[in-house]
Enzyme design. Structure first.
Site, PDB file in Angstrom:
ATOM      1  N   ASN A   1      -9.950   0.812  -2.780  1.00 42.31           N
ATOM      2  CA  ASN A   1      -9.629  -0.405  -2.037  1.00 42.31           C
ATOM      3  C   ASN A   1     -10.872  -0.973  -1.380  1.00 42.31           C
ATOM      4  O   ASN A   1     -11.487  -0.301  -0.542  1.00 42.31           O
ATOM      5  CB  ASN A   1      -8.575  -0.112  -0.953  1.00 42.31           C
ATOM      6  CG  ASN A   1      -8.177  -1.348  -0.185  1.00 42.31           C
ATOM      7  OD1 ASN A   1      -7.873  -2.388  -0.772  1.00 42.31           O
ATOM      8  ND2 ASN A   1      -8.205  -1.266   1.127  1.00 42.31           N
ATOM      9  N   GLU A   2     -11.247  -2.176  -1.789  1.00 47.73           N
ATOM     10  CA  GLU A   2     -12.398  -2.877  -1.212  1.00 47.73           C
ATOM     11  C   GLU A   2     -13.607  -1.934  -1.082  1.00 47.73           C
ATOM     12  O   GLU A   2     -14.273  -1.866  -0.059  1.00 47.73           O
ATOM     13  CB  GLU A   2     -12.040  -3.478   0.152  1.00 47.73           C
ATOM     14  CG  GLU A   2     -10.977  -4.560   0.061  1.00 47.73           C
ATOM     15  CD  GLU A   2     -10.652  -5.196   1.401  1.00 47.73           C
ATOM     16  OE1 GLU A   2     -10.510  -6.428   1.459  1.00 47.73           O
ATOM     17  OE2 GLU A   2     -10.541  -4.445   2.392  1.00 47.73           O
TER      18      GLU A   2
ATOM     19  N   GLU B   1      -6.061 -10.781  -1.777  1.00 51.18           N
ATOM     20  CA  GLU B   1      -5.735 -10.837  -0.348  1.00 51.18           C
ATOM     21  C   GLU B   1      -6.063 -12.230   0.172  1.00 51.18           C
ATOM     22  O   GLU B   1      -7.197 -12.503   0.566  1.00 51.18           O
ATOM     23  CB  GLU B   1      -6.509  -9.779   0.459  1.00 51.18           C
ATOM     24  CG  GLU B   1      -6.027  -8.362   0.285  1.00 51.18           C
ATOM     25  CD  GLU B   1      -6.649  -7.411   1.300  1.00 51.18           C
ATOM     26  OE1 GLU B   1      -7.356  -7.889   2.218  1.00 51.18           O
ATOM     27  OE2 GLU B   1      -6.447  -6.192   1.176  1.00 51.18           O
TER      28      GLU B   1
ATOM     29  N   TYR C   1       0.365 -10.759  12.514  1.00 54.59           N
ATOM     30  CA  TYR C   1      -0.619 -11.320  11.593  1.00 54.59           C
ATOM     31  C   TYR C   1      -0.534 -12.843  11.440  1.00 54.59           C
ATOM     32  O   TYR C   1      -1.154 -13.419  10.559  1.00 54.59           O
ATOM     33  CB  TYR C   1      -0.495 -10.655  10.207  1.00 54.59           C
ATOM     34  CG  TYR C   1      -1.818 -10.426   9.525  1.00 54.59           C
ATOM     35  CD1 TYR C   1      -2.585  -9.300   9.797  1.00 54.59           C
ATOM     36  CD2 TYR C   1      -2.310 -11.334   8.593  1.00 54.59           C
ATOM     37  CE1 TYR C   1      -3.802  -9.088   9.178  1.00 54.59           C
ATOM     38  CE2 TYR C   1      -3.531 -11.127   7.965  1.00 54.59           C
ATOM     39  CZ  TYR C   1      -4.272 -10.003   8.262  1.00 54.59           C
ATOM     40  OH  TYR C   1      -5.485  -9.788   7.639  1.00 54.59           O
TER      41      TYR C   1
ATOM     42  N   GLU D   1      -5.634  -1.834   8.884  1.00 55.36           N
ATOM     43  CA  GLU D   1      -5.589  -1.654  10.339  1.00 55.36           C
ATOM     44  C   GLU D   1      -4.741  -0.442  10.714  1.00 55.36           C
ATOM     45  O   GLU D   1      -4.042  -0.434  11.718  1.00 55.36           O
ATOM     46  CB  GLU D   1      -5.101  -2.917  11.048  1.00 55.36           C
ATOM     47  CG  GLU D   1      -6.091  -4.044  11.063  1.00 55.36           C
ATOM     48  CD  GLU D   1      -6.377  -4.627   9.691  1.00 55.36           C
ATOM     49  OE1 GLU D   1      -7.560  -4.569   9.241  1.00 55.36           O
ATOM     50  OE2 GLU D   1      -5.441  -5.121   9.039  1.00 55.36           O
TER      51      GLU D   1
ATOM     52  N   TYR E   1       0.832  -1.193   0.000  1.00 58.46           N
ATOM     53  CA  TYR E   1       0.000   0.000   0.000  1.00 58.46           C
ATOM     54  C   TYR E   1       0.875   1.255   0.000  1.00 58.46           C
ATOM     55  O   TYR E   1       2.043   1.224   0.401  1.00 58.46           O
ATOM     56  CB  TYR E   1      -0.847   0.053   1.269  1.00 58.46           C
ATOM     57  CG  TYR E   1      -2.072  -0.821   1.304  1.00 58.46           C
ATOM     58  CD1 TYR E   1      -3.091  -0.670   0.365  1.00 58.46           C
ATOM     59  CD2 TYR E   1      -2.257  -1.759   2.318  1.00 58.46           C
ATOM     60  CE1 TYR E   1      -4.245  -1.445   0.426  1.00 58.46           C
ATOM     61  CE2 TYR E   1      -3.407  -2.536   2.397  1.00 58.46           C
ATOM     62  CZ  TYR E   1      -4.404  -2.370   1.445  1.00 58.46           C
ATOM     63  OH  TYR E   1      -5.535  -3.131   1.521  1.00 58.46           O
TER      64      TYR E   1
END
Length: 649
Positions: free
Chosen positions: A190-191, A271, A338, A130, A84
């Protein structure tokens, strides 16, 4: 025509023919990345290509470790990097840009190219990830509090257009694959299908904005959840639609949803989740390695291209971690481990090797061995001493006075702490009820300098018994724990966002003092003034803390790194006996700690911020410290990381 004229014509025709042939050769040898719809595949330089990509965010890894992380990913057989671009970090204040150090996007992408990785670039402007406000700059909410983010609202697009056209896209264009760089694909928004606005005029505008800056040849894509409801609002004409989903189940089903919107072309999971995110106070998330490997195998068997989010999560350094809003507000910790194939410290895990074994069935592994885990070191105890408390600190800072409380955004305060003070003008019942119906996010309440309790958005505690006399000062130290990063609540104002009442009466006449935690230059200057003031007053150790338990205070110390070739090394900061706060090492903000609620117990201290010899540490503790006994006033640098600690029942 004479023979001389004939020869001239022949020579001219030969030259023109030669130039034409050279042009064809140059064109055939030119770099290109396209979609072959007829054969459901990508073409790289005219040849079939399938990518196995991994997400690594440059802003979550110190620059000294970029090459190490990228090389480890390449050695797992991956051939692409996905990352990103975070607008809020690059433009922290309006018109102030930063592409240095950990934000040096160009160097990061060129390093990926040096490691034989092509790049899939996700420009935003919203990224989620996040991150605080999903990567959007907080100051947008100052410019227009009613701004409709991620829509065709002109007050929003004004700033997006300026950021893209004048700053970001000119930096990206030379890095495109066709121009000799590594970038093969660029994401639009994005999404977006997960956002309630469903503004097609906006997504079309973003597409055209990128095209105007990068040209018509760059391959644009979007990604959305694998449900038709997401894709319906996320699909952008002229932009290739992809999906995202995790492991387990039949992978043909989510790809089936993609096929409704892209009947031909390569299958893409943009993703694929090998793990998941964490929240403070909730158990550390893990995903079964065998399940992750099997679903990856299933996708690659379909000739799908896959991006693994995250391949290496890294760390949300500073105060950039975001939050989510489900049934309640939940802040994200500093660690972004993660449960990824590479740990937060960049070490290959069991999951790394399981994934590598799957990838090598479909793509060749580079020659050589996988780089080992970095060495870790226990630097031991770091003795700390109090430097002053918040009430002393505010006296060396600038304040603002208004009738009603101002938000962080109105104060042009990106994150951190603001002290709100007002004087009680009348006698109240004893005890009365102090109500803050919408504190964002955690408020520490004092009468004069006496601590009386906490109000909390996360714990949904908004009322507090209060005993106070007329003309006593009520102080509320409000901490921002991170703006919401996903969904319709990203316009998440911080501070006291509504009036404060005592027994239903609105308190007015507020003095507000921002604590400059995100600006190390201003913070260092203020700390020097604080030190000079407390030294001149000759204050005792107990007078330098803000509460009897050692909270609301600033502590400082130093530690030594051996002066030999094997140091510095990675280490981990453990804060047993400490409550909740923020840590800096050598003026680098590691982030927030809150070991009492977990799951993160230690903070990752990368070797890249350490130096041989003396290193400094600053701790801002909000709640409790072990420093009532001087010998117990320390933290520990150890060689093991704890991110799966106990959490409240």
């Amino acid at each position: 025509m004479g023979w001389v004229a004939t020869a001239k014509v022949a020579l001219l025709l030969f030259i023109l023919s030669a130039e034409f042939n050279v042009g064809l050769q140059e064109k055939s040898a030119s770099r290109s990345f396209t979609i072959d719809y007829a054969n459901d595949q990508f073409l790289k330089d005219g040849e079939p290509f399938r990518y196995m990509s991994g997400s690594i965010h440059y802003f979550r890894v110190v620059p000294s470790e970029w090459q190490d992380r990228l090389r480890k990913m390449r050695m797992a057989g991956f051939n692409a990097l996905q990352t990103y671009v975070e607008w809020s970090s690059h433009e922290p204040e309006p018109g102030i840009y930063d592409f240095s150090g950990i934000l040096d996007l160009e160097t990061f992408l060129k390093t990926a190219q040096e490691e034989d990785l092509v790049v899939i670039l996700r420009l935003g402007p919203f990224i989620d990830a996040e991150r605080d406000m999903g990567g959007l700059p907080y100051w947008l909410l100052n410019r227009n509090p009613n701004m409709q983010l991620r829509t065709s609202d002109p007050s929003y697009l004004k700033y997006v257009d300026d950021w893209y056209s004048n700053v970001l896209l000119p930096k990206v264009k030379p890095l495109l694959y066709e121009n000799g760089g590594p970038v093969i694909m660029v994401q639009v928004e994005n999404e977006y299908g997960s956002y309630g606005a469903c503004d097609f005029a906006y997504t079309s505008h973003m597409r055209d904005l990128i095209r105007s800056g990068l040209g018509d040849d760059v391959l644009l894509f979007s990604t959305d959840g694998s449900g038709t409801g997401y894709l319906k609002c996320g699909k952008i004409p002229g932009v290739y639609s992809t999906v995202d989903f995790g492991s387990g189940g039949d992978v043909t089903k989510p790809f089936g949803a993609m096929r409704l919107f892209e009947p031909r072309g390569p299958l893409v999971n943009s993703e694929y989740y090998p793990g998941w995110l964490d929240h403070w106070g909730a158990p550390h998330s893990t995903v079964n390695t065998e399940t992750v490997a099997k679903s990856l195998d299933d996708m690659l068997a379909l000739n799908a291209s896959v991006n693994m989010y995250m391949f290496h999560g890294g760390t949300s350094f500073g105060l950039k971690a975001g939050a989510n809003q489900g049934s309640k507000y939940q802040a994200c910790p500093t660690s972004y481990d993660y449960d990824a194939p590479l740990s937060e410290a960049g070490d290959p895990t069991e999951k790394y090797f399981a994934i590598r074994n799957v990838v090598k069935k479909y793509l060749p592994l580079p020659s050589g061995s996988v780089p080992p885990a970095s060495p870790k070191y226990s630097y031991g105890k770091v003795q700390l001493a109090p430097q002053g408390n918040m009430f002393q600190f505010k006296s060396v800072l600038q304040s603002v006075t208004q009738k009603w409380p101002l938000t962080f955004e109105q104060l042009m305060m990106p994150n951190g702490l603001v002290m709100y003070e007002t004087v009680l003008p009348f006698r109240i019942a004893d005890p009365a009820v102090l109500s803050i119906s919408d504190v964002h996010d955690r408020g520490y309440v004092f009468v004069d300098t006496y601590f009386v309790g906490i109000v909390s958005r996360e714990q949904q505690l908004f009322n507090l018994p209060l005993s106070a006399l007329p003309n006593q000062t009520i102080t509320i130290v409000v901490e921002s724990q991170g703006r919401i990063c996903f969904g319709n609540g990203i316009n998440d104002f911080k501070g006291l966002t509504t009036n404060v009442t005592v027994n239903g009466y609105n308190l007015s006449g507020w003095k507000m003092t921002p604590i400059p935690l995100t600006n190390i230059t201003r913070l260092s200057s203020a700390l020097k003034k604080l030190h000079d003031m407390t030294t001149s007053l000759g204050l005792s150790r107990s007078e330098l803390t803000g509460t009897p338990r050692g909270g609301m205070a600033i502590y400082q110390g130093s530690f030594n790194v051996p002066n030999n070739s094997s140091h510095p090394q990675d280490t981990f900061l453990r804060l047993d006996g400490w409550g909740k706060g923020i840590v800096w090492v050598n003026n680098f903000c590691l982030g927030r700690y809150w070991p009492e609620v977990g799951p993160q117990v230690t903070l990752y201290v990368p070797r890249g911020i350490l130096k041989k010899g003396a290193n400094t540490m600053l701790v801002m503790e909000l709640e409790v410290s072990p420093c009532s006994i001087a010998s117990q006033c320390y933290v520990t640098l150890q060689d093991t990381h704890v991110i799966n600690g106990p959490t409240p029942k």
